[in-house]
Design an enzyme around this catalytic site. Structure first.
Site, PDB file in Angstrom:
ATOM      1  N   ASN A 155       0.806  -1.227   0.000  1.00 17.78           N
ATOM      2  CA  ASN A 155       0.000   0.000   0.000  1.00 17.78           C
ATOM      3  C   ASN A 155       0.837   1.274   0.000  1.00 17.78           C
ATOM      4  O   ASN A 155       0.451   2.273  -0.603  1.00 17.78           O
ATOM      5  CB  ASN A 155      -1.004  -0.009   1.153  1.00 17.78           C
ATOM      6  CG  ASN A 155      -0.335  -0.132   2.493  1.00 17.78           C
ATOM      7  OD1 ASN A 155       0.695  -0.786   2.631  1.00 17.78           O
ATOM      8  ND2 ASN A 155      -0.907   0.506   3.489  1.00 17.78           N
ATOM      9  N   GLY A 235       2.279  -5.698   7.337  1.00 19.00           N
ATOM     10  CA  GLY A 235       1.219  -6.290   6.523  1.00 19.00           C
ATOM     11  C   GLY A 235      -0.004  -6.573   7.366  1.00 19.00           C
ATOM     12  O   GLY A 235      -0.232  -5.926   8.397  1.00 19.00           O
ATOM     13  N   THR A 237      -2.850  -8.431   9.777  1.00 18.94           N
ATOM     14  CA  THR A 237      -2.769  -9.084  11.082  1.00 18.94           C
ATOM     15  C   THR A 237      -2.739 -10.607  10.912  1.00 18.94           C
ATOM     16  O   THR A 237      -2.006 -11.300  11.630  1.00 18.94           O
ATOM     17  CB  THR A 237      -3.945  -8.622  11.959  1.00 18.94           C
ATOM     18  OG1 THR A 237      -3.735  -7.236  12.252  1.00 18.94           O
ATOM     19  CG2 THR A 237      -4.020  -9.401  13.266  1.00 18.94           C
ATOM     20  N   GLY A 240       0.737 -11.490   9.788  1.00 18.55           N
ATOM     21  CA  GLY A 240       1.664 -11.094  10.854  1.00 18.55           C
ATOM     22  C   GLY A 240       1.634 -12.046  12.043  1.00 18.55           C
ATOM     23  O   GLY A 240       2.672 -12.364  12.625  1.00 18.55           O
ATOM     24  N   GLU A 257       4.261  -4.893  12.194  1.00 19.72           N
ATOM     25  CA  GLU A 257       3.319  -3.767  12.157  1.00 19.72           C
ATOM     26  C   GLU A 257       2.131  -4.189  11.320  1.00 19.72           C
ATOM     27  O   GLU A 257       2.284  -4.508  10.139  1.00 19.72           O
ATOM     28  CB  GLU A 257       3.993  -2.541  11.532  1.00 19.72           C
ATOM     29  CG  GLU A 257       5.077  -1.938  12.394  1.00 19.72           C
ATOM     30  CD  GLU A 257       4.560  -1.339  13.681  1.00 19.72           C
ATOM     31  OE1 GLU A 257       3.337  -1.171  13.836  1.00 19.72           O
ATOM     32  OE2 GLU A 257       5.388  -1.046  14.553  1.00 19.72           O
ATOM     33  N   CYS A 291      -2.869   1.630   6.717  1.00 18.73           N
ATOM     34  CA  CYS A 291      -3.163   0.970   7.999  1.00 18.73           C
ATOM     35  C   CYS A 291      -3.769   1.954   8.982  1.00 18.73           C
ATOM     36  O   CYS A 291      -4.538   1.567   9.856  1.00 18.73           O
ATOM     37  CB  CYS A 291      -1.899   0.351   8.577  1.00 18.73           C
ATOM     38  SG  CYS A 291      -0.536   1.538   8.678  1.00 18.73           S
TER      39      CYS A 291
HETATM   40  P1  NAD Z   1      -0.450  -9.096   3.540  1.00 19.60           P
HETATM   41  O1  NAD Z   1      -0.316  -9.513   4.964  1.00 19.60           O
HETATM   42  O2  NAD Z   1      -1.348  -9.832   2.670  1.00 19.60           O
HETATM   43  O3  NAD Z   1       0.976  -9.119   2.840  1.00 19.60           O
HETATM   44  C1  NAD Z   1       2.092  -8.472   3.434  1.00 19.60           C
HETATM   45  C2  NAD Z   1       3.339  -9.169   2.986  1.00 19.60           C
HETATM   46  O4  NAD Z   1       3.336 -10.480   3.521  1.00 19.60           O
HETATM   47  C3  NAD Z   1       3.450  -9.317   1.472  1.00 19.60           C
HETATM   48  O5  NAD Z   1       4.798  -9.129   1.103  1.00 19.60           O
HETATM   49  C4  NAD Z   1       3.047 -10.763   1.250  1.00 19.60           C
HETATM   50  O6  NAD Z   1       3.609 -11.341   0.114  1.00 19.60           O
HETATM   51  C5  NAD Z   1       3.611 -11.404   2.500  1.00 19.60           C
HETATM   52  N1  NAD Z   1       3.029 -12.687   2.861  1.00 19.60           N
HETATM   53  C6  NAD Z   1       1.769 -13.141   2.646  1.00 19.60           C
HETATM   54  N2  NAD Z   1       1.637 -14.396   3.134  1.00 19.60           N
HETATM   55  C7  NAD Z   1       2.837 -14.730   3.667  1.00 19.60           C
HETATM   56  C8  NAD Z   1       3.340 -15.887   4.323  1.00 19.60           C
HETATM   57  N3  NAD Z   1       2.593 -16.957   4.538  1.00 19.60           N
HETATM   58  N4  NAD Z   1       4.624 -15.872   4.746  1.00 19.60           N
HETATM   59  C9  NAD Z   1       5.404 -14.794   4.550  1.00 19.60           C
HETATM   60  N5  NAD Z   1       4.993 -13.683   3.923  1.00 19.60           N
HETATM   61  C10 NAD Z   1       3.720 -13.642   3.497  1.00 19.60           C
HETATM   62  O7  NAD Z   1      -0.805  -7.540   3.617  1.00 19.60           O
HETATM   63  P2  NAD Z   1      -1.008  -6.557   2.393  1.00 19.60           P
HETATM   64  O8  NAD Z   1      -2.309  -6.882   1.770  1.00 19.60           O
HETATM   65  O9  NAD Z   1       0.211  -6.508   1.551  1.00 19.60           O
HETATM   66  O10 NAD Z   1      -1.098  -5.165   3.163  1.00 19.60           O
HETATM   67  C11 NAD Z   1      -2.261  -4.710   3.734  1.00 19.60           C
HETATM   68  C12 NAD Z   1      -2.259  -4.939   5.225  1.00 19.60           C
HETATM   69  O11 NAD Z   1      -1.086  -4.383   5.806  1.00 19.60           O
HETATM   70  C13 NAD Z   1      -3.395  -4.249   5.918  1.00 19.60           C
HETATM   71  O12 NAD Z   1      -3.938  -5.090   6.907  1.00 19.60           O
HETATM   72  C14 NAD Z   1      -2.741  -3.040   6.555  1.00 19.60           C
HETATM   73  O13 NAD Z   1      -3.434  -2.513   7.646  1.00 19.60           O
HETATM   74  C15 NAD Z   1      -1.422  -3.581   6.925  1.00 19.60           C
HETATM   75  N6  NAD Z   1      -0.455  -2.502   7.075  1.00 19.60           N
HETATM   76  C16 NAD Z   1       0.013  -2.189   8.313  1.00 19.60           C
HETATM   77  C17 NAD Z   1       0.885  -1.125   8.489  1.00 19.60           C
HETATM   78  C18 NAD Z   1       1.405  -0.738   9.853  1.00 19.60           C
HETATM   79  O14 NAD Z   1       2.409  -0.027   9.926  1.00 19.60           O
HETATM   80  N7  NAD Z   1       0.781  -1.138  10.940  1.00 19.60           N
HETATM   81  C19 NAD Z   1       1.275  -0.382   7.391  1.00 19.60           C
HETATM   82  C20 NAD Z   1       0.764  -0.729   6.143  1.00 19.60           C
HETATM   83  C21 NAD Z   1      -0.082  -1.803   5.987  1.00 19.60           C
END
Ligand code: NAD
Length: 491
Positions: A155, A235, A237, A240, A257, A291
């Site tokens: 994002n 990414g 929750t 994460g 995060e 986020c």
């Molecule tokens: P996502 O969790 O789908 O993906 C994040 C990353 O994790 C990507 O690089 C993805 O390829 C990887 N990933 C997915 N499955 C995995 C696995 N099994 N093992 C290892 N890596 C894996 O999230 P997204 O759709 O990319 O981002 C949106 C989310 O991120 C929203 O929930 C948003 O709130 C959160 N976010 C949080 C912050 C913060 O600072 N708190 C900032 C930005 C986004």
């Protein structure tokens, strides 16, 4: 003839040990405004991760042994190269990530500061001298960990990727980065181009890319490899939780995060014009895909009508459409999966009695800015992170009620409170279960040197400033005995 558009970047491969290397397979990276092909990206395997980790491990002794100011100079060089190529980043973020042009330019400017503030960290990695019962000279000092795996979201591919690794490099660690499959160039391979041009030694920074299908195996390899000492993740929750659990099982540090369901609270003594303007930005900036986006508007009943009239008038002016047109401030959601999820949340709310005050229409990957009233706890949208251009509105009558409505979520990233009474705002801030609270501003705020992070299901650990050193260093107790330690005579 190639089906890749002429303005797409040349993908040279993954970046391992300072070289561009292909993968056995590729996957398609789409422009979400029209689902056309943006680039073909290497789809790596666990074996590629192993090579990248080996390269990072081999580079670690020399990188960690550099004088602090030499690492700082490298980070400044990265900032300079990044700044010079800012327009390239903005173009990539628009086409690959579906962001409005203004958001891309904002990110481009911010990322240079992430590297400059990381350079400052090189001079701040200080230790402490402790008193000793035995007259020892005792120190508590921070040491680099080794190889850090960085997994970033789509994002804010510039800010959230740079934030994920800049402090780790400053502290003397080496890095293997895996960007999101939705922004593998702007959140990954583009960084490799920048760091290569800045002359970062081979192996210090490596980038592997993979598809959503491969990410399970690739992600596991990035955590389980014994040479990896910590994980830096931003990414959702759900992912994460999985990553933190896996890192915990291997007794590795994890800074995670995660998502949010953030409220903006408008009290009856607020500056209503300013609050309405801020709410429009907080709710709809980057289609609500931040986020920290304002997902719940909690408005005091005495000013509800005035606030809503001003807020809806502003929100109605936001134009939705293809990001090729800079007037379209609301671009597409990042992919069809996200668009369908947001539509389903709107449909569920409406089916259970929510009223659509604005928007509600959707097509392809687009969702119009949407405002829902008459929402309640039975609706998925009350609890789930929407991550789309949709905000829900609730009235309240007391400060306690507003606090309870804010806290009624598993998340705890940011809150915002609007009032002319700063003492009242600070009292409320003390009861809001969030890592961050802003008074008289909306939720989306970050600066490279602040302790950014959430509580509850919004994450563990902090990015930014000296607090990021907790995530990327090991604190060690090292002593010098000067003859003061006595032992029982039997020994
Ligand atoms: P996502 O969790 O789908 O993906 C994040 C990353 O994790 C990507 O690089 C993805 O390829 C990887 N990933 C997915 N499955 C995995 C696995 N099994 N093992 C290892 N890596 C894996 O999230 P997204 O759709 O990319 O981002 C949106 C989310 O991120 C929203 O929930 C948003 O709130 C959160 N976010 C949080 C912050 C913060 O600072 N708190 C900032 C930005 C986004």
């Amino acid at each position: 003839m190639s089906d890749i558009p002429h303005n797409s970047p040349t993908i040279k491969g993954m970046y391992i040990e300072g070289s561009w290397t292909p993968a056995a397979r590729t996957f398609d990276d789409l422009n979400p405004s029209d689902n056309t092909l943006y680039a073909r990206i290497p789809d790596c395997t666990a074996a590629d991760v192993q090579r990248a980790v080996d390269a990072a491990q081999a580079a670690f002794p020399a990188w960690s042994a550099l004088a602090h100011h030499t690492r700082a100079h490298y980070l400044h060089k990265i900032a300079d190269v990044w700044e010079r190529r800012g327009a390239d980043f903005a173009a990539a973020a628009v086409a690959e990530g579906g962001g409005w042009f203004g958001k891309g330019m904002f990110e481009a400017g911010y990322v240079a500061e992430v590297f400059r503030s990381a350079a400052a960290l090189c001079y701040m990695n200080t230790g402490e001298v402790l008193p000793s019962e035995h007259g020892k000279f005792m120190t508590a000092t921070r040491w680099p960990l080794g190889v850090v795996s960085v997994i970033s979201p789509w994002n804010m591919p510039g800010i959230l990727t740079s934030r994920g690794f800049a402090a780790a490099l400053a502290a003397g660690n080496t890095v293997v980065l895996k960007p999101s499959e939705d922004t593998p160039y702007s959140g990954g391979l583009y960084f490799a181009e920048i760091l290569e041009e800045a002359g970062i030694p081979a192996g210090v920074f490596n980038v592997v890319t993979c598809s959503r299908e491969s990410v399970g195996a690739v992600g596991d390899a990035m955590i389980e490899n014994p040479r990896v000492k910590a994980v830096s993740f931003t990414g959702s929750t759900a992912v994460g939780r999985h990553i933190a659990a896996k890192a915990g099982a291997h007794l590795k540090k994890a800074c995670v995060e995660l998502g949010g369901k953030d409220s903006m609270i408008v009290l009856e003594d607020a500056d209503i014009d300013a609050a309405a303007r801020a709410a429009n930005f907080g709710s709809f900036m980057h289609q609500g895909q931040v986020c920290m986006s304002t997902e719940k508007l909690l408005v005091h009943e005495k000013v509800y009508d005035e606030f809503m009239q001003k807020f809806l008038t502003r929100a109605a002016k936001l134009r939705t459409g293809h990001t090729n047109d800079k007037n379209n401030v609301i671009g597409p959601l990042v992919n069809n999966r996200q668009a369908l999820r947001v539509k389903a949340l709107i449909d569920d709310a409406v089916a259970k009695g929510a009223t659509v005050l604005l928007g509600g229409k959707s097509w392809d990957n687009f969702v119009e800015p949407t405002v829902l009233a008459d929402v309640n706890e039975s609706m998925d949208i009350w609890h789930d992170e929407t991550f789309g251009p949709v905000v829900i509105v609730r009235r309240f009558s007391t400060d306690e009620e507003a606090i309870a409505l804010n806290n009624d979520t598993e998340y705890g990233l940011t809150a915002a409170v609007w009032t002319r009474d700063e003492a009242r705002a600070l009292r409320m801030a003390g009861h809001l279960e969030t890592g961050i609270c802003h008074v008289n501003c909306q939720n989306i705020n970050d600066e490279p040197h602040v302790p950014f992070g959430g509580v509850k299901a919004s994450g563990v650990g902090r990015y930014g400033g000296r607090w990021s050193l907790d995530s990327f260093t090991e604190l060690r107790w090292i002593t010098l005995d000067r003859g003061g330690r006595h032992f029982p005579p039997v020994f």
